[in-house]
Design an enzyme around this catalytic site. Sequence first.
Site, PDB file in Angstrom:
ATOM      1  CB  CYS A 227      -0.944  -0.055   1.194  1.00  0.00           C
ATOM      2  SG  CYS A 227      -2.123   1.295   1.342  1.00  0.00           S
TER       3      CYS A 227
ATOM      4  CG  ASP B  78      -6.379  -0.690  -5.662  1.00  0.00           C
ATOM      5  OD1 ASP B  78      -6.948   0.295  -5.157  1.00  0.00           O
ATOM      6  OD2 ASP B  78      -5.273  -1.095  -5.281  1.00  0.00           O
TER       7      ASP B  78
ATOM      8  CG  HIS C  48      -5.630  -1.123  -1.936  1.00  0.00           C
ATOM      9  ND1 HIS C  48      -4.695  -0.482  -2.723  1.00  0.00           N
ATOM     10  CD2 HIS C  48      -5.241  -0.909  -0.663  1.00  0.00           C
ATOM     11  CE1 HIS C  48      -3.789   0.097  -1.948  1.00  0.00           C
ATOM     12  NE2 HIS C  48      -4.105  -0.156  -0.688  1.00  0.00           N
TER      13      HIS C  48
END
Length: 290
Positions: free
Chosen positions: A167, A226, A259
């Site tokens: 991330c 995502d 994500h």
Amino acid sequence: MVTLTRPDGTRPEDLHLSRRGLTLALTGGYAVAAWSAQAQPVKTDEAGLVTGMVELASPDRALPAYVARPAKAGRHPAVVVVSEIFGLHEYIRDTCRRLAKAGYVAIAPDYFARVGDLSSKTDFQEILRLVATANDRQVTGDTAAAVAFLKGQPFADAKRIAVTGFCWGGNVVWETCARLPDFKAGVAWYGRLAGGHAANDAEGKTPIELAADLKAPVLGLYAEKDNGIPLADVEKMKAALAAAGKTGSSLVVYPGAQHGFHADYRPSYSKEAAEDGWNKMLAFFRQHGV
């Protein structure tokens, strides 16, 4: 699978967590703001490992970092692990232990130590505000301090160092591999390519704009679903790498994944994508001599 409405995680209220669920997250050392009520995180034991906290000599202060390494004598290849926005919590420590089980010295700096323990906070906007204080110069200095630490240890092979991150940390991987010459490879897990940490870059450049500056090959692991990283950005990065002749770098997109698909304590976790990405990461490190 829960569909995330926030690209970097969820708040407890999004998941309707019980008080017991929040207690489990806190006592387990996991980030409360992204904890899943159904979480069954991977737990890696310390058998055959040496683990513990160390201090890094960062430019402005002593910085804590977690280290996990094989107990076996000798010099081992090393990996710098860059956390998500939730900092050095149990998921990141366990990731270090997994790498140590694979034969690596893994070190995870506490990049947000200057502003406190972000894993215990539940206000997502406060977390983002505190994360934004970690500018490019500070993060690069902290990463360089981790490399310097490794170079001074008898158990680490200074000629075989890689970097990986998740991330926020995935974004840092791209930037770090463009700024520091010490890494032989990098693996970026769903790191933003056209924003995120790069907004604090002193030069104002995004990872896409830094593609030509890469000093080490990078493998990017991304998710089809995502909400924070559009596939158009992935294609732009592929084009930037091709234009720069960075043939050693590549990006993989996992169909249906979201994500945070590697984070086993979050609702976005995908066991299949996480395990495949992990195997690809280790193979990429070996391919480039780490």
